[in-house]
Each structure stands twice: as C-alpha cells, then as structure tokens.
Design a protein around this motif. Structure first.
Motif, short mmCIF file in Angstrom:
data_model
loop_
_atom_site.label_atom_id
_atom_site.label_comp_id
_atom_site.label_asym_id
_atom_site.label_seq_id
_atom_site.Cartn_x
_atom_site.Cartn_y
_atom_site.Cartn_z
N LEU A 38 43.65 39.90 29.33
CA LEU A 38 42.74 39.13 30.17
C LEU A 38 41.61 40.00 30.72
O LEU A 38 40.45 39.59 30.76
N ALA A 39 41.97 41.21 31.16
CA ALA A 39 40.98 42.10 31.75
C ALA A 39 39.91 42.53 30.75
O ALA A 39 38.76 42.79 31.14
N SER A 40 40.26 42.61 29.48
CA SER A 40 39.32 43.08 28.46
C SER A 40 38.63 41.94 27.71
O SER A 40 37.84 42.20 26.80
N ASP A 41 38.91 40.71 28.11
CA ASP A 41 38.32 39.55 27.43
C ASP A 41 36.90 39.33 27.93
O ASP A 41 36.67 38.72 28.97
N ILE A 47 38.25 35.51 36.14
CA ILE A 47 39.66 35.26 35.82
C ILE A 47 40.24 34.41 36.95
O ILE A 47 40.28 34.85 38.10
N ALA A 48 40.65 33.22 36.61
CA ALA A 48 41.18 32.29 37.61
C ALA A 48 42.70 32.42 37.71
O ALA A 48 43.36 32.93 36.80
N PHE A 117 38.89 42.03 38.45
CA PHE A 117 40.25 41.86 37.92
C PHE A 117 40.65 43.06 37.08
O PHE A 117 41.79 43.54 37.16
N ALA A 118 39.73 43.55 36.27
CA ALA A 118 40.02 44.71 35.40
C ALA A 118 40.35 45.94 36.24
O ALA A 118 41.24 46.72 35.89
#
Length: 227
Positions: A38-41, A47-48, A117-118
């Motif tokens: 998710l962090a690298s998307d 990011i919810a 988020f990352a």
C-alpha cells in the motif's frame, strides 16, 4: 495384464492427482508485505482506513487491531491517533461482542496522504519483524473464546483512551493493544498476559495524568475566583 496407463480415464486422474500433490501452495501474504504494498502504490494519493480493511482480507481482529495500534507507538504525523483510535474502538467493541470486523463509512473513509502513510510503515515494519521472531503458540488457555471477549473489553477501554487527546495517553495503551493483537494472531498467551499487565500500568498512568490536569485546572481557574 491391465495397466493404469492403458486406461485413459484412470491415467488422466492419476496425472491430475500428481499435479495437485506437486503444485506448490500459494504463499500467504504477510502483514509487512501488505503494508509495504500500500505504501509503495503510487496510483494512490491517499490511503484510507477502508483500504487497510480491504487489504487485510479474511484476517481476524488481531491483524486489524495491530495495524491501527502500531502507528501510535512511534512518532507519527499530527492527528494519526485520532484516525487510528476510532477504528480501534469499533473493532474492540466487535471483538467483545463476538462479531465480525466491520467499520462504518464515516470511519473507513478517513485517510492519510500516501507519503505520510509510507513514513509510518517505514517506522513500524522493523518493530513488527522483530516481535514476530518472539511469537509462538503457548499458554493458549488465555485465548479461549471467553478470554478473547475479555481482551476485547480491555482493548475497548484502551482504544477510548487512545482516541482522546490525553497527553502521554497513547503510547502505553497502544503497546498493550499490540501485545493483545500479537497474542490473537499467533495464539501466544504470554503476549496476552503481557498485554494485561501493560493495560493496568496504562490505566494507572493515564489516571494520574487526568488527575494532574484536573487539579491544575481547578488551581488556575477556581483558585483566583476564591481568592
């Protein structure tokens, strides 16, 4: 003499069985992989909370509560505890009630910028990897269904404290919830016991902070009026 290879139907079934036996099982995607994915998307700007729930798939409360509790034990962007604390309240209440994990839309739509988020993921992954080495199934009597509901009740109280703007009120409760989450994930009763001890300490510390704030407020607000 009739051989299996002489019968196409039997030969095919044996070949299929051999394939089923030799085909490697699909590896289970771990929490670290999900979070880093998710962090690298880069297709996501934010990011919810709902994204995390969807990514967890069929994982139980342990994984979900861990994801929302871990960011509170490391330095995070302002407002993180408010975003992560509210889902914890709902999840802990559902664990206590014996329900499946679910969050209302108003909570699942809350989000962080992907970059923030990352940074959070980068800080919590080393903690997650280190603790995973210590986990193993043991003292499982502390994780019977009735004990899981008791864990849910304790986590509910800790999550309420976590969601409130109490100075020093987030780290210890978050660590306690993490211990309970690890216990649920790996059936490790020792971590459930550690979580219980930390919960008592957390409540004592937070009670002391609240008492100190209330006493100081009375001194500075009511004192001059009486004087």
């Amino acid at each position: 003499m009739l051989r299996l290879s002489d019968n196409p139907a039997l030969s095919g079934s044996v070949d299929d069985a051999d394939l089923a036996l030799t085909e490697p099982a699909t590896p289970k995607v771990g929490l670290v992989d999900i979070l880093q994915g998710l962090a690298s998307d880069e297709s996501r700007e934010r990011i919810a909370v709902g994204d995390l729930l969807s990514a967890m798939g069929d994982r139980a409360f342990g994984a979900l509560m861990l994801v929302f509790a871990l960011p509170n034990i490391v330095p995070t962007p302002p407002g993180t505890s408010a975003i992560t604390g509210t889902p914890l309240v709902f999840l802990a209440a559902q664990l206590f009630a014996g329900k499946s994990p679910w969050l209302p839309r108003m909570i699942s739509d809350r989000s962080l910028a992907r970059e923030d988020f990352a940074r959070v993921v980068q800080k919590i992954v080393p903690v997650l990897l280190w603790v995973q080495k210590l986990l193993k199934p043991r003292m499982e009597v502390l994780l019977l269904p009735v004990c899981e509901r008791l864990i849910g009740l304790v986590c509910l109280l800790l999550a309420v404290i976590l969601a409130l703007p109490i100075p020093l009120g987030n780290i210890l409760p978050a660590i306690a919830i993490c211990c309970f989450s690890f216990a649920l994930l790996e059936r490790d009763g020792l971590f459930a016991l550690i979580g219980g001890v930390l919960s008592v300490i957390s409540l004592a510390v937070v009670s002391g902070v609240i008492y100190g704030i209330a006493k100081a407020t009375l001194y500075f607000v009511v004192g001059p009026l009486l004087g």
